[in-house]
Write an enzyme that holds these catalytic residues in place. Sequence first.
Site, mmCIF file in Angstrom:
data_model
loop_
_atom_site.group_PDB
_atom_site.id
_atom_site.type_symbol
_atom_site.label_atom_id
_atom_site.label_comp_id
_atom_site.label_asym_id
_atom_site.label_seq_id
_atom_site.Cartn_x
_atom_site.Cartn_y
_atom_site.Cartn_z
ATOM 1 N N ALA A 1 69.657 19.458 54.900
ATOM 2 C CA ALA A 1 68.841 18.454 55.578
ATOM 3 C C ALA A 1 68.880 18.662 57.088
ATOM 4 C CB ALA A 1 69.313 17.049 55.217
ATOM 5 N N ASP A 2 70.056 18.999 57.611
ATOM 6 C CA ASP A 2 70.180 19.321 59.037
ATOM 7 C C ASP A 2 69.348 20.552 59.390
ATOM 8 O OD1 ASP A 2 71.880 17.269 59.736
ATOM 9 O OD2 ASP A 2 73.699 18.475 59.638
ATOM 10 N N ILE A 3 69.519 21.598 58.596
ATOM 11 C CA ILE A 3 68.838 22.861 58.881
ATOM 12 C C ILE A 3 67.325 22.687 58.793
ATOM 13 C CG2 ILE A 3 68.498 25.228 58.057
ATOM 14 C CD1 ILE A 3 71.464 25.082 57.069
ATOM 15 N N GLY B 1 65.993 20.882 61.847
ATOM 16 C CA GLY B 1 65.900 21.797 62.983
ATOM 17 C C GLY B 1 64.728 22.745 62.872
#
Length: 385
Positions: A140-142, A145
């Site tokens: 989810a972070d990647i 970004g």
Amino acid sequence: MGADVIKVEDVRGGDETRFWGPPFLGDDSAYFLSVNRSRRSIAVDLKSVDGLRICLGLAERADVVVENFRPGVVARLGLDYASVKAVNPGVVYASISAYGQDGSGSQEPGYDLIVQGTGGLMSVTGNPDGGPVKAGVAEADILAGTNAAVAIVGGLLARERKRSAGDVIAEGTFLDVALFDGQVSLMGYHLVSYQVSGRVPGRSGNRFPFIVPYQAFRASDGDFTLAVPNERLWQSFTTVIQRPDLAADPRYADNGLRVRNRDTLTTDLASVLETRTVGEWVSSFRDAGIPCGPINDIGQVASSRYVAERGLLHEIEHPAGAVRIPGQPWRTGEVHSREANEPPGRPPRHGEHTDEVMVELGYDTAAIKRFERAGVIRTDLSGDA
């Protein structure tokens, strides 16, 4: 891609991911090293008047500003889009948060794990007889970004088109990027399947709900993955495993029937596929043009010939020693004429570049020392690499 990326960190310790470990290399976690290549670090007290002035000076010169505070924090600091736009109308400003800048969830804190849960991923990940499972990486972070990067490139292109059309001001834009939005978009076929059928998708392990066989199988010495997404490959597959009876079986005459009869078919296939090694099956299937591959652990990935051939890991010199980290995950130029990718820059020490960035902003040595004594900035105290 050529950008001069300046990472603004707090004077009191910096980016919290520096401490997400072990393992560590020197003072920095492996996590931090993996996602902070090719940038400079300046450490500033954002809550001080002088710190705000320094950051606005940086923003005034920037093409892009990215922040990931909880909505409302940058406005209280005086670094929100309106404040930055006042000194730099052309800025492309991206705000990344858990649930976006508006809506009932905007003030909720959130990390990758939380959004994997609220966005539905964990409900469809794991074995059918087990509990919810998070992805093995911070996807989810990647994804957030990556979405921000794509949106930023679009914003820069739109601004340059305005300039090309004669727009003297050529305003930039504000981008609201949420981890939750990206996670929901990633659930695409599950969401549409639910809308069409009314059935809530569940966990299916390593199987794909819509194709059979398309999953992991156990061989005599390990596990491998196999994909047979069309009828031509199904015929080839049954030939390789020497089971022409399966090709002739009316229960498996097309993919829809194979999906409906998944349990009986995969049970039969499992008994066949466990009779040979991973290497033997992978070789046979690849010779027949059937997509497949071993399930590698991270050590095997790091030493893979594919990784070496594609130039995916680069050795960098860190103050605590050499380490290999991922670089740019694509190649540029035609295959016959392109050069190897440039190795990434070393992830920075906390405040490593404060001095040089302050000089670029026009501050003299006396001012820099004064700010440092007052705790407005932090310069690197650990020496040069």
